[in-house]
Design an enzyme around this catalytic site. Structure first.
Site, PDB file in Angstrom:
ATOM      1  N   HIS A 239       0.835  -1.216   0.000  1.00 59.85           N
ATOM      2  CA  HIS A 239       0.000   0.000   0.000  1.00 59.85           C
ATOM      3  C   HIS A 239       0.866   1.262   0.000  1.00 59.85           C
ATOM      4  CE1 HIS A 239      -3.569  -2.363   1.049  1.00 59.85           C
ATOM      5  NE2 HIS A 239      -2.927  -2.872   2.089  1.00 59.85           N
ATOM      6  N   ASP A 240       1.613   1.413   1.080  1.00 60.65           N
ATOM      7  CA  ASP A 240       2.323   2.675   1.295  1.00 60.65           C
ATOM      8  C   ASP A 240       3.491   2.879   0.319  1.00 60.65           C
ATOM      9  OD1 ASP A 240       0.539   3.125   3.329  1.00 60.65           O
ATOM     10  OD2 ASP A 240       1.902   2.485   4.920  1.00 60.65           O
TER      11      ASP A 240
END
Lengths: 321, 328
Positions: A239-240
């Protein structure tokens, strides 16, 4: 031209991988980390941020401690997907360095206003720090170069409620403030992060290079992978780290400009991020949203950068002064 | 009278005021300066009755009018947390002070942000400071979120805001300060600070009348002329919009309770504010029958000796008018 960024973060396994990717990328100059509660409590988030910088021999990068609570919503028990410590089963030594004295909000305001339009912020946790900075210093809005936010689920399922993504759900009011602030925003929602899966075979590939970095990734990923399998995924979403694709591989992302809002009215859709894709609301767009990604290519790029970083940091590398 | 004795110790009570002056705010500031029971240690300014810049300008001007330019003024938040901005020119006039015209102030606000000023003063004097919050609660909420320890370091918080059983003065249900920033009120109500709420239920009984102002005008002073000019506009508003003869002085009542708590009677209640729905957004409500089984989070003033309060206010204003008239 390297791009100067501050990461606002609640580390978190994928947060930690984001720091590694930023430090491994010559296109990026990581200026600071600011911490917030989210994946873990503020204490653990700050400790993890310091420990990971030490692991990467990057103790010259300042860490500022931020918000202990969401703005309005009650504190939520942290997500188990990151393990008790927030970084899976990895056992990093207690950090020797300390955070700076300034609160993250004041640190961000000072740093951004000192060099207007120079620094982008990558918020990859709940948006509390950014929201408070906007309300405390209205000039902040015009001085930030850009926000690249990991958050939201536009046409994808939520990962915290059926509709809502974790970072936005934890502090929907902060997201509301940030989305409507007028700062240029790129949003990286679950729609694209779920296409960038790090799998067990990738971890094993990295382990061929003996390094504290590859071992950290293995240890951090154990719990995270398990939680992903339970949700039916073949691997864990990056995600990040995907936020950094906007700098190191923008061609992999398909960005669309939309009017985006978040539900703060407290019902079943609380914290749901939605885009007015057919422009039925006739409102001006307020951000770019990543709606597609060439996920396998991003994962390959991530792995190559991790291999380079692992080769450069061995058990004998001395800390950066 | 018992309460008067209780609080008449030798040491004045140390207070900070978070305010958006505002007509009744300016009267509260004057009441604080006129009261030897209090040591006013600073003002933090917030948007609300007028813009942040105008409110700051007004605060500095009022301190100068009262010969109190040594008191620090810190500019705080110019917007509510989540809701769009809402000001009240119809109630307080375009300058926030009705028909009053004060000289251009010579002093300036300090450089520190209002919420940082609150944090620093409260944290460096733990257990000592009473905060009187008489505007929207944005500064106070921000201070709580940025330094959670102020919750335990504050001695006491007195809030002017809300309408429990009384009708609202901004929507049918909601009172202005709470309606303007309901999310900030939500943060403050649930923070765990020892809190007293002074709502419209009591403040709307405290009406300053035209004869009251005429009595003050018997003392010829810039201060009494200011009070007459500022309240004349306020009285016109109350007459036109609410059918009230005179004007309701909400904020001075909250201020007076710092040193004469016996003016009101109180009940400990679980109090909350609606931050979710549309028609009752910003409505402050108390769970009198404890349906929600939650502990009380504040004491709510539910009755007031209104005329005693007005008399106290007038006496203090007469005293301050004589004092400042002598100085000038």
């Amino acid at each position: 031209m390297t791009k100067r960024i501050i990461i606002d973060t609640d580390p978190g396994v994928d947060d930690a991988l984001t720091f590694l990717l930023a430090l491994a990328s010559p296109e990026i100059q990581l200026e600071a980390l600011t911490t917030t509660q989210g994946n873990v409590t503020l204490d653990k988030a700050t400790r993890n941020a310091l420990s990971i910088l030490e692991l990467c021999r990057s103790i010259h990068i300042p860490v500022a401690v931020g918000s202990m609570y969401p703005l309005v919503q009650p504190l939520r028990a942290s997500a188990y997907v990151h393990g008790e410590s927030g970084i899976g089963n990895s056992q990093l030594p207690a950090p020797q360095t300390r955070p700076v004295m300034a609160h993250a909000v004041d640190f961000l305001i000072e740093k951004i206003l000192a060099e207007p339009h120079e620094i982008s912020i990558f918020p990859i946790g709940p948006l509390t720090n950014i929201a408070i900075a906007i309300r405390k210093e209205p000039k902040f809005v015009k001085a930030v170069r850009e926000l690249v936010i990991m958050g939201g689920a536009i046409q994808e399922n939520g990962n915290t409620t059926p509709q809502a993504e974790f970072n936005i759900f934890v502090d929907p009011h902060a997201a509301h403030i940030v989305f409507h602030s007028g700062i240029p925003i790129t949003l990286i929602p679950l729609d694209v992060t779920h296409k960038c899966l790090l799998r067990q075979e990738h971890v094993e590939r990295l382990l061929k290079i003996p390094s504290p970095i590859s071992r950290f990734i293995r240890d951090a990923m154990e719990v995270y992978l398990q939680a992903s399998y339970e949700k039916g995924f073949q691997g864990s979403a990056l995600h990040d780290p995907l936020t950094l694709a906007t700098i190191i591989a923008p061609e992999l992302l398909t960005l669309k400009e939309y009017y985006v809002d978040v539900d703060i009215s407290g019902g079943v859709s609380m914290g749901k991020t939605f885009a007015d894709i057919f422009n039925v609301m006739k409102k001006p767009t307020n951000m770019k949203v990543a709606m597609n990604v060439r996920g396998d290519e991003f994962v390959e790029l991530f792995l190559q950068r991790m291999e380079t970083l692992s080769r450069s940091i061995t058990d004998y590398t001395v800390p950066h002064a | 009278m018992q309460n008067m004795r209780e609080t008449s110790s030798n040491m004045p009570k140390r207070i900070l005021i978070d305010t958006d002056p505002g007509i009744d705010d300016s009267l509260a500031i004057l009441l604080a300066l006129a009261s030897p029971e209090l040591s006013l240690e600073g003002l933090s300014i917030v948007h609300g009755n007028c813009s942040l810049d105008q409110a700051t300008h007004n605060a500095v001007s009022i301190l100068e009018l009262a010969g109190a330019r040594h008191i620090p003024v810190a500019k705080g938040c110019e917007l509510p947390l989540v809701q769009p901005s809402l000001l009240a020119p119809e109630t307080h006039g375009n300058t926030g002070l009705g028909y009053a015209k004060l000289p251009e102030p010579q002093t300036r606000p300090i450089r520190q942000h209002g919420s940082d000023f609150l944090i620093e003063r409260i944290m460096s004097n733990p257990g000592e400071i009473t905060l009187v919050a008489i505007g929207p609660l944005t500064n106070v909420a921000l201070a709580i979120r940025q330094e959670p320890r102020i919750v335990n370091a504050l001695k006491e918080l007195i809030i002017m805001g809300g309408a429990i059983r009384h009708e609202g003065n901004t929507t049918a249900l909601a009172e202005f300060n709470t309606y303007v920033d309901p999310h900030a009120a939500y943060i403050v109500y649930h923070a765990g600070i020892p809190t007293t709420l002074v709502s419209l239920d009591v403040s709307y009984q405290c009406v300053l009348t035209r004869p009251d102002v005429d009595r003050l005008l018997q003392i010829d002073s810039p201060l009494t002329r200011f009070i007459a000019d500022t309240t004349r506009f306020y009285m016109e508003f109350h007459d036109e919009y609410q059918g009230v003869e005179g004007c309701v002085i909400n904020d001075p009542l909250a201020l007076a309770l710092t040193f004469v708590p016996g003016l009101c009677n109180y009940q400990y209640l679980p109090v909350d504010v609606d931050i979710f729905s549309s028609v009752s957004l910003g409505k402050t409500f108390a769970d009198f029958y404890n349906y929600n089984k939650k502990p009380a989070n504040m004491q709510v003033a539910l009755g007031v000796r209104a005329r005693d309060f007005i008399e106290l206010f007038l006496e203090r204003m007469e005293r301050l008018a004589k004092k400042t008239a002598k100085v000038s």
